[in-house]
Scaffold this motif. Structure first.
Motif, short mmCIF file in Angstrom:
data_model
loop_
_atom_site.label_atom_id
_atom_site.label_comp_id
_atom_site.label_asym_id
_atom_site.label_seq_id
_atom_site.Cartn_x
_atom_site.Cartn_y
_atom_site.Cartn_z
N LYS A 85 34.05 73.92 64.86
CA LYS A 85 33.93 72.86 65.87
C LYS A 85 34.96 71.76 65.62
N ILE A 86 35.36 71.11 66.71
CA ILE A 86 36.14 69.88 66.56
C ILE A 86 35.13 68.75 66.39
N VAL A 87 35.15 68.13 65.20
CA VAL A 87 34.15 67.07 64.99
C VAL A 87 34.75 65.67 65.13
N GLU A 88 36.08 65.58 65.02
CA GLU A 88 36.73 64.29 65.31
C GLU A 88 38.05 64.56 65.99
N ASP A 89 38.43 63.69 66.90
CA ASP A 89 39.71 63.81 67.62
C ASP A 89 40.13 62.38 67.95
N ARG A 90 40.97 61.81 67.05
CA ARG A 90 41.27 60.38 67.17
C ARG A 90 42.69 60.08 66.72
N PRO A 91 43.20 58.90 67.08
CA PRO A 91 44.51 58.50 66.57
C PRO A 91 44.45 58.39 65.04
N PRO A 92 45.56 58.72 64.34
CA PRO A 92 45.53 58.76 62.89
C PRO A 92 45.14 57.44 62.23
N ASP A 93 45.61 56.30 62.77
CA ASP A 93 45.26 55.03 62.10
C ASP A 93 43.76 54.82 62.09
N GLU A 94 43.09 55.16 63.20
CA GLU A 94 41.63 55.04 63.26
C GLU A 94 40.97 56.05 62.33
N PHE A 95 41.47 57.27 62.39
CA PHE A 95 40.83 58.33 61.60
C PHE A 95 40.90 58.01 60.11
N PHE A 96 42.10 57.63 59.64
CA PHE A 96 42.24 57.40 58.20
C PHE A 96 41.57 56.10 57.75
N ALA A 97 41.51 55.11 58.64
CA ALA A 97 40.87 53.86 58.27
C ALA A 97 39.36 54.08 58.11
N ALA A 98 38.79 54.86 59.01
CA ALA A 98 37.34 55.03 58.96
C ALA A 98 36.93 56.29 59.72
N PRO A 99 36.95 57.44 59.04
CA PRO A 99 36.46 58.65 59.71
C PRO A 99 35.00 58.43 60.12
N SER A 100 34.66 58.91 61.32
CA SER A 100 33.33 58.57 61.82
C SER A 100 32.26 59.56 61.37
N THR A 101 32.65 60.68 60.77
CA THR A 101 31.64 61.63 60.31
C THR A 101 31.64 61.73 58.79
N GLU A 102 30.49 62.04 58.24
CA GLU A 102 30.34 62.22 56.79
C GLU A 102 31.23 63.37 56.31
N ARG A 103 31.28 64.41 57.10
CA ARG A 103 32.03 65.61 56.73
C ARG A 103 33.51 65.28 56.55
N ALA A 104 34.06 64.50 57.47
CA ALA A 104 35.47 64.12 57.38
C ALA A 104 35.69 63.17 56.21
N LYS A 105 34.77 62.24 56.00
CA LYS A 105 34.86 61.31 54.87
C LYS A 105 34.93 62.08 53.56
N ASP A 106 34.02 63.04 53.46
CA ASP A 106 33.92 63.87 52.26
C ASP A 106 35.23 64.65 52.06
N PHE A 107 35.75 65.23 53.15
CA PHE A 107 36.99 66.00 53.08
C PHE A 107 38.15 65.12 52.61
N LEU A 108 38.27 63.96 53.21
CA LEU A 108 39.37 63.06 52.85
C LEU A 108 39.26 62.59 51.40
N SER A 109 38.05 62.34 50.96
CA SER A 109 37.87 61.86 49.59
C SER A 109 38.33 62.91 48.59
N LYS A 110 38.28 64.18 49.00
CA LYS A 110 38.69 65.25 48.09
C LYS A 110 40.19 65.50 48.09
N ILE A 111 40.86 65.21 49.21
CA ILE A 111 42.29 65.55 49.23
C ILE A 111 43.21 64.34 49.10
N LEU A 112 42.69 63.15 49.28
CA LEU A 112 43.60 61.98 49.19
C LEU A 112 43.64 61.44 47.76
#
Ligand code: ADP
Ligand code: MG
Length: 240
Positions: free
Chosen positions: A213-240
């Protein structure tokens, strides 16, 4: 330029794309990220019909993709694809690799194809490598040849599926730079990548996929500043 409406795809019982709605505008750069197995490659492959879909619709530049036949080959050439593995013909020179599909799919003369190939090799910084064979090139150079080869079809859009994942770190940037230039030149691009710098600075939108599924679809500045889903937050915390 590219539109998917309620696209579903199964591999047997596995539901790999779930109600995908996605529109990529002309000149837009979409970066797709997400965990392994989330359906990113399948998404790319369905866009130029390397994989069929089970329901929904896909159009490229307003034209629905047919299931098969000659028309499909032509439309497929309208969407260039670059893979993690470069897939160059090992027994052909760099120049011949960039010429081949121009002759077979676009029906150009040898002279036209060679002129265009040399122009594109120059654009990706490889004008002096035309006579070599792929094995004589570095991975970064081979990937740039693969990009030139895809561009030689004069595609309306380009799909990149983890184009730098197989490269040594020092070669990643030379490939990303070619992609950044393409983006600046207005190419419509869908890029699956783990290169968050590219996502942040070259993308117009970031799509985060999880479980088909597509769970987020947003401009990068918004996405990286504050992903709106837990799943994306978790993913970013692992790769950044
Ligand atoms: P990603 O690129 O995000 O890692 P993929 O699109 O490659 O994900 O795969 C999505 C899911 O579909 C995975 O569970 C994968 O194992 C499965 N899959 C991919 N290709 C095939 C195939 N040809 N046959 C069966 N299952 C597949
Ligand atoms: Mg993949």
């Amino acid at each position: 330029m590219i539109e998917l409406r309620e696209v579903n795809k199964y591999f047997g019982a596995l539901h790999v794309l779930r109600d995908i709605d996605l529109a990529v505008g002309r000149g837009e750069v979409l970066v797709v990220i997400g965990p392994s197995g989330s359906g990113k490659s399948t998404l790319c492959r369905t866009i130029n019909r390397l994989e069929s879909i089970d329901s929904g619709a896909i159009t490229v530049d307003g034209v629905p993709l047919p299931e098969e036949g000659k028309e499909l080959a032509r439309l497929r050439a309208d969407v260039g694809m670059v893979f993690q593995s470069f897939n160059l013909f090992a027994h052909k020179t760099v120049l011949a690799n960039v010429m081949l599909a121009q002759l077979k799919v676009r029906g150009r003369t040898k002279e036209e194809a060679e002129r265009r190939a040399r122009e594109l090799l120059d654009r990706v910084g490889l004008a002096d490598q035309a006579a070599k064979y792929p094995a004589q090139l570095s991975g970064g150079q081979q990937q740039r040849v693969a990009i030139a080869r895809a561009l030689a079809m004069d595609p309306k859009a380009m799909l990149f599926d983890e184009p730098t994942s197989a490269l040594d770190p020092e070669m990643i940037n030379e490939v990303l730079e070619v992609m950044r230039q393409l983006a600046r030149d207005g190419m419509t691009m869908v890029v699956v990548t783990h290169e968050m710098g590219f996502a942040r600075y070259a993308a117009n939108r970031v799509v985060f996929m999880d479980g088909g599924k597509i769970v987020e679809d947003r401009p990068p500045d918004e996405f990286f500043a504050a992903p709106s889903t837990e799943r994306a937050k978790d993913f970013l915390s692992k790769i950044l």
